[in-house]
Write a protein that holds these residues in place. Structure first.
Motif, PDB file in Angstrom:
ATOM      1  N   ASN A  42     -11.931 -12.134  -3.333  1.00  0.00           N
ATOM      2  CA  ASN A  42     -10.966 -11.583  -4.287  1.00  0.00           C
ATOM      3  C   ASN A  42     -11.544 -10.486  -5.173  1.00  0.00           C
ATOM      4  O   ASN A  42     -10.803  -9.821  -5.892  1.00  0.00           O
ATOM      5  N   ARG A  46      -7.455  -4.490  -2.944  1.00  0.00           N
ATOM      6  CA  ARG A  46      -6.416  -4.560  -1.923  1.00  0.00           C
ATOM      7  C   ARG A  46      -6.268  -3.201  -1.251  1.00  0.00           C
ATOM      8  O   ARG A  46      -6.369  -2.170  -1.907  1.00  0.00           O
ATOM      9  N   ASN A  80       0.366  -7.478   1.630  1.00  0.00           N
ATOM     10  CA  ASN A  80      -0.634  -8.136   0.781  1.00  0.00           C
ATOM     11  C   ASN A  80      -0.051  -9.403   0.153  1.00  0.00           C
ATOM     12  O   ASN A  80      -0.706 -10.450   0.117  1.00  0.00           O
ATOM     13  N   ARG A  81       1.172  -9.317  -0.332  1.00  0.00           N
ATOM     14  CA  ARG A  81       1.843 -10.464  -0.950  1.00  0.00           C
ATOM     15  C   ARG A  81       2.015 -11.591   0.084  1.00  0.00           C
ATOM     16  O   ARG A  81       1.727 -12.759  -0.201  1.00  0.00           O
ATOM     17  N   GLU A  84      -1.469 -13.065   0.920  1.00  0.00           N
ATOM     18  CA  GLU A  84      -1.995 -13.853  -0.198  1.00  0.00           C
ATOM     19  C   GLU A  84      -1.185 -15.125  -0.419  1.00  0.00           C
ATOM     20  O   GLU A  84      -1.748 -16.164  -0.778  1.00  0.00           O
ATOM     21  N   PHE A  89      -5.816 -15.742  -0.885  1.00  0.00           N
ATOM     22  CA  PHE A  89      -6.833 -14.747  -1.240  1.00  0.00           C
ATOM     23  C   PHE A  89      -6.480 -13.418  -0.588  1.00  0.00           C
ATOM     24  O   PHE A  89      -5.545 -13.332   0.206  1.00  0.00           O
ATOM     25  N   ARG A  90      -7.227 -12.396  -0.949  1.00  0.00           N
ATOM     26  CA  ARG A  90      -6.927 -11.036  -0.512  1.00  0.00           C
ATOM     27  C   ARG A  90      -7.299 -10.777   0.943  1.00  0.00           C
ATOM     28  O   ARG A  90      -8.285 -11.303   1.448  1.00  0.00           O
TER      29      ARG A  90
END
Length: 152
Positions: A42, A46, A80-81, A84, A89-90
């Protein structure tokens, strides 16, 4: 990336080369607890992050803006959302000069077909690959003048 990892790397000094330092980082990352590994992952920005939040190296690696940059960034925000939300996590990938758009199928496949433990291991491995690439580029930009490599 984290205070614990940084301290452990420092405790193992000196290193004969950047490769040796990164080999040790790779070893130590695998010894961290899962929560500590999440902290390392993290710490990575991103893909599609606001350029103002990125280091110069991250900006260069993520490439220049495309003609449809707003749509690309919106798609990255969505992916990304989703990533995650699924893994906690990223998403991390060694971009290596590829366009942001070319990575869409990779992240989509990893969302659909991977597991949390696979993704954490992959993300950590990709971070070490990114660090190795950056070290090579920095060394190439500042070649030693024939002197032996200093200990790190």
């Amino acid at each position: 990336p984290t205070a614990l990892l940084t301290q452990r790397l420092h405790d193992a000094c000196p290193y004969e080369s950047y490769d040796q330092l990164l080999d040790k980082a790779d070893e130590l990352i695998k010894e961290l607890s899962p929560l500590e590994q999440l902290e390392v992952v993290n710490a990575h920005p991103r893909i599609g992050e606001n350029a103002a939040k990125l280091s110069a190296l991250s900006k260069a690696e993520q490439g220049n803006a495309s003609d449809n940059e707003d749509a690309v960034l919106a798609k990255w925000a969505e992916l990304n959302r989703e990533y995650e939300d699924k893994y906690g996590f990223r998403f991390v990938i060694f971009v290596n000069g590829r366009s942001k758009e070319s990575l869409f199928p990779i992240v989509e496949d990893r969302i659909a077909n991977s597991t949390k433990s696979q993704e954490l291991a992959t993300g950590l491995s990709e971070m070490v690959d990114i660090a190795r690439d950056r070290a090579r580029k920095l060394q190439a930009a500042n070649p030693a003048s024939g002197a032996p490599s200093p200990k790190i």
